[in-house]
Design a protein around this motif. Sequence first.
Motif, PDB file in Angstrom:
ATOM      1  N   TYR A 230       0.825  -1.209   0.000  1.00 30.14           N
ATOM      2  CA  TYR A 230       0.000   0.000   0.000  1.00 30.14           C
ATOM      3  C   TYR A 230       0.859   1.260   0.000  1.00 30.14           C
ATOM      4  O   TYR A 230       0.585   2.213  -0.742  1.00 30.14           O
ATOM      5  N   ARG A 231       1.931   1.275   0.824  1.00 28.82           N
ATOM      6  CA  ARG A 231       2.748   2.480   0.909  1.00 28.82           C
ATOM      7  C   ARG A 231       3.511   2.737  -0.386  1.00 28.82           C
ATOM      8  O   ARG A 231       3.755   3.890  -0.760  1.00 28.82           O
ATOM      9  N   GLU A 234       0.942   4.289  -2.504  1.00 31.79           N
ATOM     10  CA  GLU A 234       0.593   5.614  -1.994  1.00 31.79           C
ATOM     11  C   GLU A 234       1.629   6.658  -2.389  1.00 31.79           C
ATOM     12  O   GLU A 234       1.287   7.771  -2.810  1.00 31.79           O
ATOM     13  N   LEU A 243      -3.770   8.811  -3.493  1.00 29.03           N
ATOM     14  CA  LEU A 243      -3.866   7.932  -2.328  1.00 29.03           C
ATOM     15  C   LEU A 243      -3.412   8.623  -1.047  1.00 29.03           C
ATOM     16  O   LEU A 243      -3.819   8.229   0.051  1.00 29.03           O
ATOM     17  N   MET A 244      -2.563   9.653  -1.183  1.00 32.19           N
ATOM     18  CA  MET A 244      -2.127  10.399  -0.005  1.00 32.19           C
ATOM     19  C   MET A 244      -3.288  11.150   0.633  1.00 32.19           C
ATOM     20  O   MET A 244      -3.218  11.543   1.800  1.00 32.19           O
ATOM     21  N   ARG A 246      -6.382   9.939   1.017  1.00 34.57           N
ATOM     22  CA  ARG A 246      -7.421   9.002   1.448  1.00 34.57           C
ATOM     23  C   ARG A 246      -7.132   8.550   2.880  1.00 34.57           C
ATOM     24  O   ARG A 246      -6.346   7.636   3.113  1.00 34.57           O
ATOM     25  N   PHE A 250      -5.523   4.966   4.602  1.00 37.13           N
ATOM     26  CA  PHE A 250      -4.388   5.043   5.526  1.00 37.13           C
ATOM     27  C   PHE A 250      -4.703   4.317   6.827  1.00 37.13           C
ATOM     28  O   PHE A 250      -3.893   3.532   7.332  1.00 37.13           O
ATOM     29  N   GLU A 254      -2.515   1.076   6.709  1.00 40.97           N
ATOM     30  CA  GLU A 254      -1.326   1.425   7.490  1.00 40.97           C
ATOM     31  C   GLU A 254      -1.566   1.131   8.966  1.00 40.97           C
ATOM     32  O   GLU A 254      -0.883   0.299   9.556  1.00 40.97           O
TER      33      GLU A 254
END
Length: 315
Positions: A230-231, A234, A243-244, A246, A250, A254
């Motif tokens: 995911y990161r 992102e 994505l940053m 959302r 996160f 995360e």
Amino acid sequence: MAFCANVDSYYNYRISLPANAVFLAIFSLSFLAFAAVYGATRKGLGFTVAMLLGVACEIIGYVGRVMSWENQWQENGFLIQIVCLTIGPAFLAAGVYLCLRRIVYAFGPENSRIPPEYYTRIFIPCDVISLVLQATGGGMASVASHNNDPVETGDNIMIAGLSFQVLTLLVFIICCIDFAVRAGTRHRRLGAAAFDQDAAALKLRGSWLFRGFLVALGLATIGIFWRSVYRVAELSRGWSGPLMYRQDLFIGFEGVMIAVACLVLNVFHPSLCFKELMDGAGGIGSKKKARKAAEVVEAREGKSEPVSDVERQSL
């Protein structure tokens, strides 16, 4: 505190104080739990150090997000959270890597394609490379952001470190699956003889704590892997990618993934689930002790000095 809804911030969303406060509390309790288990058992120093460093990064990262809730246009909180929450799981992955060789010893090294010690020798250096890349990239991007310079170079280095972490975790998962398949195949062919028949190993494999640990380690590995994927996605579009912005993703990919990874290993801590192997076979000093004992026996027998069974066991 006033909130300017129509003014862009570092996040482009209103940070949820309850969600971040909950994660801060969870990781703080997890840190205390890992420290308490080591204090009580004095076993698993390498695992404990890795987990404490990882959880400490999570704590600092969520402190940064709480700071951003107070003022999400302030740079310090944003930089703290993006750097610490990016590098923290690399330490947690190192703790996971340290466990595999002990699992191999519990079932018998002959079931593994490679010697148990090589799991540590292969994956820990890879994790260090990933961590160095992420920390270097994060530092460069933070300095660039503070100086109002482009952050692309640092961001790309962070992505390289995260991508290498994803690759390392994927290879680790493949190795775990390969070991499980080989052990299962040999067990179907040879029966109980396929596994180590030492009394301590037999007792360990039959315990519900050890079986629970295997499940917990699998969940932790999948959680760290999924979060790392995911990161990468992102950050692939930079600090202003879609994505940053959302918060729901996160929190789910995360926060929840890493919280689950830490909590299941708090409950099924290796020093509690298979303490027989923490200082014995599979322990950090076991191979050196075994080699030293063999050298002593060989030297004694070379001088025609018999070594009794009691002496062998004491060595």
